[in-house]
Design an enzyme around this catalytic site. Sequence first.
Site, PDB file in Angstrom:
ATOM      1  N   HIS A 190       0.815  -1.217   0.000  1.00  0.00           N
ATOM      2  CA  HIS A 190       0.000   0.000   0.000  1.00  0.00           C
ATOM      3  C   HIS A 190       0.846   1.263   0.000  1.00  0.00           C
ATOM      4  O   HIS A 190       0.493   2.266  -0.633  1.00  0.00           O
ATOM      5  CB  HIS A 190      -0.944  -0.009   1.208  1.00  0.00           C
ATOM      6  N   ARG A 297      -8.807  -7.034 -14.701  1.00  0.00           N
ATOM      7  CA  ARG A 297      -8.646  -8.166 -13.780  1.00  0.00           C
ATOM      8  C   ARG A 297      -9.775  -8.175 -12.745  1.00  0.00           C
ATOM      9  O   ARG A 297      -9.664  -7.558 -11.697  1.00  0.00           O
ATOM     10  CB  ARG A 297      -7.298  -8.075 -13.077  1.00  0.00           C
ATOM     11  N   ARG A 333     -11.760  -9.908 -18.111  1.00  0.00           N
ATOM     12  CA  ARG A 333     -11.377 -11.305 -17.867  1.00  0.00           C
ATOM     13  C   ARG A 333     -12.202 -11.837 -16.707  1.00  0.00           C
ATOM     14  O   ARG A 333     -12.295 -11.203 -15.648  1.00  0.00           O
ATOM     15  CB  ARG A 333      -9.887 -11.406 -17.535  1.00  0.00           C
ATOM     16  N   GLU A 432      -2.098 -19.280 -22.132  1.00  0.00           N
ATOM     17  CA  GLU A 432      -1.163 -19.260 -21.002  1.00  0.00           C
ATOM     18  C   GLU A 432      -0.396 -20.564 -20.824  1.00  0.00           C
ATOM     19  O   GLU A 432       0.482 -20.656 -19.965  1.00  0.00           O
ATOM     20  CB  GLU A 432      -1.926 -18.969 -19.703  1.00  0.00           C
ATOM     21  N   ASN A 455       3.443 -14.294 -18.636  1.00  0.00           N
ATOM     22  CA  ASN A 455       3.953 -14.663 -17.308  1.00  0.00           C
ATOM     23  C   ASN A 455       3.744 -16.153 -17.046  1.00  0.00           C
ATOM     24  O   ASN A 455       4.672 -16.882 -16.690  1.00  0.00           O
ATOM     25  CB  ASN A 455       3.257 -13.842 -16.218  1.00  0.00           C
ATOM     26  N   ASP A 456       2.508 -16.603 -17.243  1.00  0.00           N
ATOM     27  CA  ASP A 456       2.221 -18.025 -17.033  1.00  0.00           C
ATOM     28  C   ASP A 456       2.749 -18.894 -18.165  1.00  0.00           C
ATOM     29  O   ASP A 456       3.227 -20.007 -17.928  1.00  0.00           O
ATOM     30  CB  ASP A 456       0.715 -18.249 -16.859  1.00  0.00           C
ATOM     31  N   ARG A 466       7.650 -18.905 -11.161  1.00  0.00           N
ATOM     32  CA  ARG A 466       8.125 -17.526 -11.264  1.00  0.00           C
ATOM     33  C   ARG A 466       8.230 -16.828  -9.918  1.00  0.00           C
ATOM     34  O   ARG A 466       8.829 -15.761  -9.820  1.00  0.00           O
ATOM     35  CB  ARG A 466       7.242 -16.715 -12.224  1.00  0.00           C
ATOM     36  N   CYS A 503      -0.855  -9.582 -22.919  1.00  0.00           N
ATOM     37  CA  CYS A 503      -1.090  -8.831 -21.688  1.00  0.00           C
ATOM     38  C   CYS A 503      -0.109  -9.200 -20.577  1.00  0.00           C
ATOM     39  O   CYS A 503      -0.252  -8.758 -19.447  1.00  0.00           O
ATOM     40  CB  CYS A 503      -2.521  -9.001 -21.203  1.00  0.00           C
TER      41      CYS A 503
END
Length: 577
Positions: A190, A297, A333, A432, A455-456, A466, A503
């Site tokens: 935060h 997301r 998504r 992915e 990423n995946d 990862r 993405c």
Amino acid sequence: MIKGIPVSPGIISGNCVVLKKEKIAINYKKISKCQVRDEINVFSYNKKKSVDQIKSIKNFLKKKKVDKEKIEIFEGHIMLIEDEEFERDVISCIQDEYYRSSTAVAKVIDRQISILRNVKDEYLKNRIIDFKDIRERIVKNIMKIPIIDLSTISKKIILIAEDLSPSDIVQSKTEKIIGLIMDKGNLNSHVSIIAKSLDIPTIVGTKHATKLIETNDHIILDSINNRIYRNPSQEKIEEVNKIKINHAIWKKELKKLKHFPAITLDNHKFSLQSNIRDNTEINLIEKSGSEGIGLYRTEFLFMNRSNPPTEEEQFQTYKEVAEIMNPRPVIIRTIDIGGDKFVPYINIPKEENPFLGLRAIRIIKNKEDIMLTQLRAILRATHFGNLKIMFPMVISLEEILHLKSQLSFIKNQLSRKNYIFREDIEIGIMIETPSAAIISRELAKEVDFFSIGTNDLTQYTLAVDRGNQSISYLYDPISPSVLRLIKKVIENAHQEGKEVSMCGELASDEFATIILVGMELDKFSMNSVSIPKIKKQIRRLRFQEAKEITEKILRLPSSKEIRNEIERFHKENDIHF
């Protein structure tokens, strides 16, 4: 020279203040039975006092007209303190275990923190700082220890601390804090979010800055190159000043690109869009020159709560983003939880390999009502803008056919109730996994578009977690295997006349832009702040030249050779980042 994790870019210099918080000594000595009632009263009084203090912070923020996201942090703190289960556990600790009220508060919150430390979900891990913040506030109020007030800062300083709570930052005279350095923290904490929103150059996760730096030391904070210099030489000051001037020029140049297209020197156009997690990030889209939302997301709507959001709550959220962005596209998504994301009301059993287990659409098979509710809300919102639906973690044709049948069921349901919605809403899937990439030609026949989640895809292709630091050196999205799969996906989709977006983090990597341009990727989707730099990179490339270099790169057998080839091209064409 000290390093950490840069979270808010900039270069600043000045004297520092090293903030060392007073340690709280918890007294674990038991009380007598006759003291129980008094300790419960002490807890109740200071619990209310803590809530009143946080409400004052909220009002202070509203007067300053700060972002809703920051105010919501403190609304979350109030919810945690006023939680009935929290109060019950503290009173039980006093009543049944004979602990003082301060000790009971510390023990109950520490138990919660211990649970969160074992959770893999980074979003939930970041809640630890919230629990620590309320623990410190309530215990200090009980023990009558003054709570640090950063609003007393009278001159411009670089603030250095082991850790800071969100309330520490927002109560401070932020115009006096020109730079921020913290031993703890990460990109998504935060405090990092607040520092970015306030545009304060910040480096977190330094581990030992508070031990290596003293109050009134002269500091250069370079969060562009991840450098902190203590009492630098005149030579170093002059060197950093040059970087500072160049950075200011670079920012000015990027700002000018906002209204220009992402088009190559030989007129091949690409679309640059934004990844966002909630509607508070829409203002960043407007500043960046983004052409739409390539990834919304939705899982963050479902997290940090005890029950799933209602259909109406979701509808209002999707309707708002649709109206603001219209006619620009918004790809929503469907909920992607499991793996590294967790919600308490969906009971996912402990798994040895959560990234290979119950996640995304696999969970929805067991919780079909959640998916159907979300699809109803999205379809209802299509009347107000250009919404599209994207399903994550698809690995087979059977899954797509099932999801499409569910969508048809919802459309019939809404039609019977006379709702107005877009019957022809476009649907897409995330690519992915190697499985989806290999059969992408067949999958493309059933959907309107693809979005590659690098990423995946990298994680599953290379069999590298990862999130595992000990093998992070093996995680490489520019490896030949990953790049060849990406190329295959793009070719297969284009053969079926379908567009492909990306993405994952690779989309925002300037170093890789030439490859993605050469592969003929249609759309790049990334965090909004990265859009100008990728646009600049695209605008100094030639499409035909990028295609030729990419063909050569895809024949190379190793990541090292690929990187060398890209570096050679950048050097020959005088391209710098």
